[in-house]
Design a protein around this motif. Sequence first.
Motif, short mmCIF file in Angstrom:
data_model
loop_
_atom_site.label_atom_id
_atom_site.label_comp_id
_atom_site.label_asym_id
_atom_site.label_seq_id
_atom_site.Cartn_x
_atom_site.Cartn_y
_atom_site.Cartn_z
N SER A 1 0.83 -1.21 0.00
CA SER A 1 0.00 0.00 0.00
C SER A 1 0.86 1.25 0.00
N GLU A 2 1.95 1.23 0.76
CA GLU A 2 2.83 2.39 0.82
C GLU A 2 3.47 2.67 -0.54
N GLU B 1 0.82 4.30 -2.76
CA GLU B 1 0.55 5.64 -2.24
C GLU B 1 1.67 6.61 -2.61
N ILE C 1 0.66 10.41 -2.40
CA ILE C 1 0.18 10.54 -1.03
C ILE C 1 1.34 10.51 -0.05
N ARG C 2 2.33 9.70 -0.32
CA ARG C 2 3.54 9.65 0.50
C ARG C 2 4.70 10.27 -0.29
N PRO D 1 -0.91 14.22 -5.39
CA PRO D 1 -2.17 13.53 -5.70
C PRO D 1 -3.01 14.26 -6.76
N LEU E 1 -6.55 5.75 -7.86
CA LEU E 1 -6.20 4.86 -6.75
C LEU E 1 -7.46 4.53 -5.95
N PRO F 1 -8.52 2.94 -2.74
CA PRO F 1 -7.75 2.62 -1.54
C PRO F 1 -8.24 1.36 -0.84
N GLN G 1 -11.23 5.81 3.58
CA GLN G 1 -10.45 6.52 2.59
C GLN G 1 -11.16 6.74 1.26
N ASP H 1 -6.34 -1.40 -4.48
CA ASP H 1 -5.73 -1.92 -3.26
C ASP H 1 -6.78 -2.74 -2.51
#
Length: 504
Positions: A294-295, A298, A303-304, A323, A333, A335, A341, A421
Motif C-alpha cells: 500500500s505504501e 501511495e 500521497i507519500r 495527488p 487509486l 484505496p 479513505q 488496493d
Amino acid sequence: MTTPILTVAGITKTFPGVRALSDVSFDVRPGEVHALVGENGAGKSTLMKVLAGLHQPDAGRIVHHGREVAIASPLDARTRGILLIHQELSLSPELSVAENIYLGAWPTNRFGILRKRAMREAAAAALEALGCDFGPDVRVGTLSIARQQMVEIARAQAFNANLVIFDEPTASLTEAERAQLFATVAQLRSQGVGIVYISHKMDEIFSITDRITVLRDGTVQGTVETAATDVDSITRMMIGRDLSSYFHRARADFGEETLGIEGLHVPGLVHGVDLSVRAGEVLGLYGLVGAGRSELVEAIFGIRRASAGRMRWRGREIPLPTPRQAVDLGLALVPESRKEQGLVLGLGGRDNITLPHLARFSTLGVMRPGAETRVFDRFRDELSIKTTGPDQPVGLLSGGNQQKFVLAKWLCAEPRLVILDEPTRGIDVGSKSAIHELIAGLAEQGLAVIVISSEMPEVLGVSHRILTMADRRITGSFTGDEMTEETLIGAVSAGPAALPSAAE
C-alpha cells in the motif's frame, strides 16, 4: 439431539422500501460453530442485529434456552449472554480495557459508586482465561486490532456468554492473529458456548464450522452440515446460479508502457522499488501484511513523499506527482479502506462519484445536478449497483455496492492507470466475481491495472504478471507458468540476501 441455545422462527424485518428478512428460521446449539453466509445485502447483519437487540423484528419468535423472549436492547442481550462482535469494533479507545469490557454495565455499589477494584479484578480474570498478553489497565487505543478484538471477546468471558456472534472477524487480521482467533473460538466452543460465524472467506467456513446456513435476499436457502457439502454447492445457494468462471483474466494484448518506476524510496516504508506496467496489462502485487504494498502505490500516487525515484508516464520522464497532479495525469487509486479513505458515508452515491471532479459538473461555480445524475445513472447501470436512488447515503449500502461506488468515482475520470488496493476485501462471492470481470474489462479497454491482494487465488486468477514484496522491497517477478502458489510463498518469505536487483 442437543437442545439449541437459541432458535428464531419466522423472523421478518422491514425497513422503508426494503424487506431485509422474510420468514427466517435459524438455530444454534451448544458448542457449535454455525456459519451464516450470503452475498452482501442478503440479511446476515440484520438478523444478527435482531439477536443482539439492535433491531426489533416485525414478526416471528426468538426462543432462548427454551423460553420465548423479546430482546429489548444490546444490554438486554448481553445480560442474557448473547454477544455480538462487530466487524467494526465497538470500543472506546480512550478508556481502559476493563472499562471497555464492562462499558454500559459498570459494577456499582448500592450508592451508585463504581466498584473499580472489582471491575479490574473481574476483567483481569476474563483476560487471563483467554490467554491475553495485556492487562486490564491498558488504554484500548494503544492495542492492535487483533488485541482489541480480544477485548471484545473478553466481554463474553466476563458476562458468561452462551452465544457469541462473530461478524467478519478476520477482515483486518494477519495470519498469526487469525490463528489466535481460531484458537479462542475453539476454547469458547469447548466451554459449550454457541458460535455464529459470519464470513465471506470460504476456507475459514470449511475449516472451523459445523453447520452452514445460507441467506439470499432475506430468506433462508437452506442449512447443511459443513462436512456434507462443498464450496460450489454453497456458492450456488448464495447467488442462485453456477459460478462457471470465478476469476476473469483479460486477454494478453499489451500496448506501450503506461507507467515506469525506478529506484523509488520512501524512508522506512519503500526501499528501491522498480516496476513497469503496460497498457492492457494487469500487474498483481502480492505480499504479506506489512510488506509495503500500500505504501508503494501511495508513493506513486503522491500521497507519500518519496526521497528518491524516477517516474516515466506514457513514454516521458516526469517528476513524481502530487495527488492532484496524479489525477490530472490519469492515475486512479482505489484505496484499501473504502469506508475511511474511499467514501463520504453520509453522502449519496451521486455526490460520492462526482466529488473529485466538481469542475466537470459545475458552471461558474454552480453545480449542474442534471449532469451529476446522468453520470450516476450511467455507473449504476454499468456496475449493477443496488441503491434506492442518487441520494441514498452510501453508508447504508452493502460492502460490495460501496466498493462499486468507489470504482465509479475513479472511472468517471477516464483514467489510463487504475490501482486497486484490496478491491474485494469484505465483499461477497458474487460481487467479487463482478469486480474480477470489471478488472478484466478495464485491461481489455487498454487501461493499465495494478491489483494489490492478500488473497493468493485472486492475485493468481486476475494477473498477467505478479510482483512479490517482502520487507518493503520487490522480491520477485513472475509470469505464465511461473505464477504458482509455491513460487509466491517462496518469494514473500525471501530474506534480504535473496532480493533481486530489479523487478523485471
